[in-house]
Design an enzyme around this catalytic site. Structure first.
Site, PDB file in Angstrom:
ATOM      1  N   HIS A   1      -5.942 -16.385  14.110  1.00  0.00           N
ATOM      2  CA  HIS A   1      -5.550 -16.895  12.788  1.00  0.00           C
ATOM      3  C   HIS A   1      -4.605 -18.094  12.943  1.00  0.00           C
ATOM      4  O   HIS A   1      -4.766 -19.109  12.270  1.00  0.00           O
ATOM      5  CB  HIS A   1      -4.768 -15.831  12.008  1.00  0.00           C
TER       6      HIS A   1
ATOM      7  N   LYS B   1      -7.244  -1.257  -1.218  1.00  0.00           N
ATOM      8  CA  LYS B   1      -7.411  -1.148   0.230  1.00  0.00           C
ATOM      9  C   LYS B   1      -6.039  -1.134   0.902  1.00  0.00           C
ATOM     10  O   LYS B   1      -5.350  -2.158   0.944  1.00  0.00           O
ATOM     11  CB  LYS B   1      -8.239  -2.355   0.723  1.00  0.00           C
TER      12      LYS B   1
ATOM     13  N   ARG C   1     -15.878 -17.057  14.136  1.00  0.00           N
ATOM     14  CA  ARG C   1     -15.807 -16.686  15.552  1.00  0.00           C
ATOM     15  C   ARG C   1     -17.171 -16.652  16.199  1.00  0.00           C
ATOM     16  O   ARG C   1     -17.341 -17.012  17.352  1.00  0.00           O
ATOM     17  CB  ARG C   1     -15.144 -15.311  15.713  1.00  0.00           C
TER      18      ARG C   1
ATOM     19  N   SER D   1      -8.136  -8.644  13.780  1.00  0.00           N
ATOM     20  CA  SER D   1      -7.017  -7.727  13.493  1.00  0.00           C
ATOM     21  C   SER D   1      -7.443  -6.288  13.770  1.00  0.00           C
ATOM     22  O   SER D   1      -6.685  -5.503  14.357  1.00  0.00           O
ATOM     23  CB  SER D   1      -6.576  -7.848  12.032  1.00  0.00           C
TER      24      SER D   1
HETATM   25  O1  PNS Z   1      -9.648 -11.687   6.279  1.00  0.00           O
HETATM   26  P1  PNS Z   1     -10.634 -11.142   5.301  1.00  0.00           P
HETATM   27  O2  PNS Z   1     -10.279  -9.724   4.943  1.00  0.00           O
HETATM   28  O3  PNS Z   1     -12.049 -11.289   5.763  1.00  0.00           O
HETATM   29  O4  PNS Z   1     -10.487 -12.015   3.940  1.00  0.00           O
HETATM   30  C1  PNS Z   1     -11.313 -11.788   2.840  1.00  0.00           C
HETATM   31  C2  PNS Z   1     -10.813 -12.560   1.606  1.00  0.00           C
HETATM   32  C3  PNS Z   1      -9.360 -12.215   1.305  1.00  0.00           C
HETATM   33  C4  PNS Z   1     -10.909 -14.048   1.852  1.00  0.00           C
HETATM   34  C5  PNS Z   1     -11.743 -12.178   0.408  1.00  0.00           C
HETATM   35  O5  PNS Z   1     -11.843 -10.790   0.334  1.00  0.00           O
HETATM   36  C6  PNS Z   1     -11.227 -12.692  -0.928  1.00  0.00           C
HETATM   37  O6  PNS Z   1     -11.163 -13.878  -1.157  1.00  0.00           O
HETATM   38  N1  PNS Z   1     -10.837 -11.761  -1.828  1.00  0.00           N
HETATM   39  C7  PNS Z   1     -10.280 -12.106  -3.124  1.00  0.00           C
HETATM   40  C8  PNS Z   1     -11.206 -11.641  -4.251  1.00  0.00           C
HETATM   41  C9  PNS Z   1     -12.269 -12.679  -4.553  1.00  0.00           C
HETATM   42  O7  PNS Z   1     -11.980 -13.836  -4.820  1.00  0.00           O
HETATM   43  N2  PNS Z   1     -13.536 -12.256  -4.536  1.00  0.00           N
HETATM   44  C10 PNS Z   1     -14.664 -13.143  -4.851  1.00  0.00           C
HETATM   45  C11 PNS Z   1     -15.138 -13.942  -3.658  1.00  0.00           C
HETATM   46  S1  PNS Z   1     -15.987 -12.909  -2.556  1.00  0.00           S
END
Ligand code: PNS
Length: 168
Positions: free
Chosen positions: A25, A49, A99, A137
């Site tokens: 990150h 979550k 990745r 993570s």
């Molecule tokens: O590191 P991660 O857990 O893969 O990140 C995921 C993240 C936080 C980028 C994604 O879950 C997110 O943007 N959530 C916010 C809700 C949202 O906007 N949802 C609609 C787009 S999928």
């Protein structure tokens, strides 16, 4: 005049769960900062979550991991839609790390949904360095949980916090 300068700032958001932040990150964040004037590290506060670390712990670990190198970098949490958060901080770009090809399918779905919700926000992908291509993570948490060393994959402050969590 000053208004024009503000609107010309290139602002990006690096969103994620960051439970906890890894060297992978940090590398993406630093490389994003080379391109954008301001980078907002946005930690998703998802009440459905529960992570290993609380949101406050994640924010603090991110700030400590940046080790004072915070010029143009802001660390915040957000709730709700990512695109709404982007609008709030005046960002037109979301940065995500890739990745492996296996990441791409999920990322494509997020990108397409965000594009449908907010057509003027783009997602830029930065390819992870080879040495971090297998670091996540969740895998790091699993390593520490089973007694392994995490110091090659996360800053010492994070490795110590992980050990404490699993020894509690
Ligand atoms: O590191 P991660 O857990 O893969 O990140 C995921 C993240 C936080 C980028 C994604 O879950 C997110 O943007 N959530 C916010 C809700 C949202 O906007 N949802 C609609 C787009 S999928």
């Amino acid at each position: 005049m000053s208004k024009k300068v503000i609107s010309e700032k290139k602002i990006a958001v690096c969103p994620g769960s960051f439970d906890p932040i890894t060297y992978g990150h940090l590398d993406i964040i630093r490389r994003a900062r080379h391109v954008f004037d301001e980078v907002y590290i946005a930690v998703l506060n998802n009440s459905n979550k529960k992570g290993l670390f609380t949101i406050d712990e994640r924010l603090s670990l991110i700030e400590q991991s940046l080790d004072g190198d915070m010029d143009g970098i802001f660390v915040e949490s957000f709730q709700g839609l990512l695109v709404d958060y982007c609008k709030q901080v005046d960002a037109h770009v979301i940065v995500r790390g890739l990745r492996a090809v296996s990441d791409f399918e999920y990322e494509m779905q997020l990108t397409s949904m965000n594009k449908a919700l907010a057509p003027n926000i783009d997602t830029f992908y930065i390819q992870a360095r080879n040495e971090y291509s297998f670091v996540s993570s969740s895998v790091v948490k699993d390593v520490v949980k089973h007694g392994g060393q995490a110091s090659d994959f996360v800053p010492d402050i994070v490795a110590n916090a992980l050990s404490q969590k699993f020894n509690q």
